[in-house]
Write an enzyme that holds these catalytic residues in place. Sequence first.
Site, short mmCIF file in Angstrom:
data_model
loop_
_atom_site.label_atom_id
_atom_site.label_comp_id
_atom_site.label_asym_id
_atom_site.label_seq_id
_atom_site.Cartn_x
_atom_site.Cartn_y
_atom_site.Cartn_z
N SER A 91 -0.39 -6.44 -4.57
CA SER A 91 -1.17 -6.46 -3.24
C SER A 91 -1.11 -7.83 -2.82
O SER A 91 -0.41 -8.35 -2.25
CB SER A 91 -2.43 -5.83 -3.56
OG SER A 91 -3.10 -5.71 -2.43
N HIS A 199 -5.28 -0.46 1.56
CA HIS A 199 -3.96 -0.03 1.50
C HIS A 199 -3.97 1.46 1.93
O HIS A 199 -3.33 2.22 1.50
CB HIS A 199 -3.18 -0.14 0.22
CG HIS A 199 -3.01 -1.43 -0.11
ND1 HIS A 199 -1.80 -1.94 0.20
CD2 HIS A 199 -3.71 -2.32 -1.21
CE1 HIS A 199 -1.72 -3.17 -0.01
NE2 HIS A 199 -2.92 -3.48 -0.96
#
Length: 305
Positions: A91, A199
Site C-alpha cells: 500500500s 483501497h
Amino acid sequence: MNYGFAFFPGQGAQAPGMGKDLYENSQAAKLVFEEASEGADLDVAKLCFESDKATLSRTENSQIAIFTHSMAAWAALKEAGVEFKAAAGFSLGEYTALAAAGVVSLADGVKIVSMRGKLMQQAADSIDGGMAAILGLEDSVIEEACAKVTSGVVRPVNYNCPGQLVIAGEKAALAEAIENCKAAGARRALPLAVSGAFHTPLMAKAAAELRTYVADFTFSAPKMDIYSNLDGKVYDCSDLPAHLEQHMISPVRWTQLVKTGMAAGLTSACEIGPGKTLTGFAGKISKELTCKTVQDMAGVQAAAE
C-alpha cells in the site's frame, strides 16, 4: 550483501520512537529525516520520535512517518553497501518502493506521500468506514461473503497471505460482511484500528484528487524492477498518475506479488522500515522466502553481513 526483494511496509507499522536509532547513528539516515522535514514543512523527526501512538496513528501523520523511516533505513543500507534486485511496498510502501528505485526523488516522494496522507485522512473523516482482518478462510469464501452484503459498500482489500484477508467498507456493510464470514467458519474477525475504508471505491474522490496532484511531477525510469500491488507484476511506469489513482481504490494483492517475484528468482528479502508485518506474511506465503527486518542500525549491520 545482495538480496532479492526490498520490502517496504504500509500504514499500521508506525510506533513511537520510530527511526530514532537510525537518525542518531547514520549520517545518511539523518539527512533523509532533514530533507523530509523540509519537503513536508513539518518536523518529521519530532513527529516520529516524540509523538504518542494516537498522534502517529492519524493517517496524515503515519504515512509521512513510515515513508521517512523506511527511506532512512534504505539510505543506511545503501551506505553499508547492501544491494537489491527489486522493490515492492505494501500500500503506502509502494510509494517508498518508487522512491527507492529512483522513479521519484526523495523530495518529491515526501510531497506526494504528504498529500496522499492528507487526502486519505479527509476521506476517512467524511465516511463512516472501517477495516477488519478475516482469518482462517479461503479468499474465495471471503469474496462471496462480501458480495452477499446488501447494507452498503464492502470489499476484500488486502490479500496479505494464505488464510488472512482484510476487508473494508462502510461500518454497517462491514459488520454484515463480518457476520457472513463468521457464519462461513472464519477463525477470527479482527477490526483494525483505522477509520478509513482504504483501497475501496469509497476513496474515489481522494484518488482522483491525488491523480491531479501527481500529474505535475517528473518521473524517471526505475533503476530496479518494482512489483505492483495492483496485479503482482513488474510495474509499468508509463502513466504513473493513472496507476496511483487506481492503486488507492484497488486491493493490495500481496500474496500474488510475492509469488510472482519468487517465480522470477527473488527468494530473499529485507523488510525496510518500522514493524515486522511483511516478514510475518513472507513466512506464511512460502517457507522458501527468507526475510530480514531492518528497523535500526542493528538491522542494517545484520543485513550487511
